[in-house]
Design a protein around this motif. Structure first.
Motif, PDB file in Angstrom:
ATOM      1  N   VAL A 192       2.549  -3.905  -0.822  1.00  0.00           N
ATOM      2  CA  VAL A 192       2.542  -4.773  -1.708  1.00  0.00           C
ATOM      3  C   VAL A 192       1.477  -5.728  -1.806  1.00  0.00           C
ATOM      4  CG1 VAL A 192       4.055  -6.617  -2.960  1.00  0.00           C
ATOM      5  CG2 VAL A 192       5.088  -4.428  -1.774  1.00  0.00           C
ATOM      6  N   THR A 193       0.814  -6.026  -3.016  1.00  0.00           N
ATOM      7  CA  THR A 193      -0.411  -6.884  -2.993  1.00  0.00           C
ATOM      8  C   THR A 193       0.309  -8.287  -3.077  1.00  0.00           C
ATOM      9  OG1 THR A 193      -0.520  -6.609  -5.366  1.00  0.00           O
ATOM     10  CG2 THR A 193      -1.985  -5.090  -4.103  1.00  0.00           C
ATOM     11  N   ILE A 194      -0.444  -9.252  -3.159  1.00  0.00           N
ATOM     12  CA  ILE A 194      -0.138 -10.681  -3.365  1.00  0.00           C
ATOM     13  C   ILE A 194       0.345 -10.781  -4.799  1.00  0.00           C
ATOM     14  CG2 ILE A 194      -0.993 -13.000  -3.737  1.00  0.00           C
ATOM     15  CD1 ILE A 194      -2.922 -12.345  -1.450  1.00  0.00           C
ATOM     16  N   GLY A 195      -0.015 -10.107  -5.735  1.00  0.00           N
ATOM     17  CA  GLY A 195       0.285 -10.111  -7.226  1.00  0.00           C
ATOM     18  C   GLY A 195       1.588  -9.496  -7.418  1.00  0.00           C
ATOM     19  N   GLY A 196       2.115  -8.678  -6.432  1.00  0.00           N
ATOM     20  CA  GLY A 196       3.344  -7.800  -6.487  1.00  0.00           C
ATOM     21  C   GLY A 196       3.354  -6.512  -6.947  1.00  0.00           C
ATOM     22  N   LEU A 197       2.190  -5.948  -6.673  1.00  0.00           N
ATOM     23  CA  LEU A 197       1.771  -4.589  -7.256  1.00  0.00           C
ATOM     24  C   LEU A 197       2.162  -3.620  -5.986  1.00  0.00           C
ATOM     25  CD1 LEU A 197       0.541  -2.963  -9.567  1.00  0.00           C
ATOM     26  CD2 LEU A 197      -1.494  -2.834  -8.221  1.00  0.00           C
ATOM     27  N   HIS A 198       2.920  -2.616  -6.226  1.00  0.00           N
ATOM     28  CA  HIS A 198       3.215  -1.850  -5.131  1.00  0.00           C
ATOM     29  C   HIS A 198       2.551  -0.494  -5.265  1.00  0.00           C
ATOM     30  CE1 HIS A 198       7.156  -3.621  -3.878  1.00  0.00           C
ATOM     31  NE2 HIS A 198       7.060  -4.560  -5.272  1.00  0.00           N
ATOM     32  N   GLY A 199       2.133   0.075  -4.303  1.00  0.00           N
ATOM     33  CA  GLY A 199       1.480   1.289  -4.126  1.00  0.00           C
ATOM     34  C   GLY A 199       1.054   1.871  -2.780  1.00  0.00           C
TER      35      GLY A 199
END
Length: 105
Positions: free
Chosen positions: A56-63
């Motif tokens: 999960v990125t700091i911006g909330g993007l999951h991948g």
């Protein structure tokens, strides 16, 4: 009132230096040191990123991490959609939750 008490205190002595030293010690042990530990843990995590990790990125993007470079990672967010992020933008790794068995009454 507190100010007048401080002004009436005798000048000099070791107690004059004890209070600022105590405040500096409290600030170090309760604010600076824990932040340094968190930063070191985050740095170790970002250095240990590998292909296949779900993040999960700091911006909330999951991948899912599909490629790792020295300063960046490429994350696949959907089938065929890949985005490039700096390593510092990765917040945490997501561990797949074990599915609970479904019970019927």
């Amino acid at each position: 009132m507190f100010l007048t008490l401080l002004l009436q205190a005798p000048a000099g002595g070791i107690t004059q230096f004890l209070f600022p030293v105590a405040i500096a010690a409290v600030v170090y042990f309760f604010m600076i040191r824990p932040q340094q530990k968190r930063a070191a843990t985050a740095r170790k995590f970002r250095e240990s990123l590998t292909k296949g990790a779900t993040v999960v990125t700091i911006g909330g993007l999951h991948g899912k991490v599909v490629d790792v470079h020295e300063e960046s990672v490429i994350i696949e967010v959907d089938r065929g959609t890949r985005l490039k992020f700096d390593r510092s933008a990765i917040a945490r790794e997501v561990t797949p939750a074990a599915k609970a068995p479904v019970t019927t009454p």
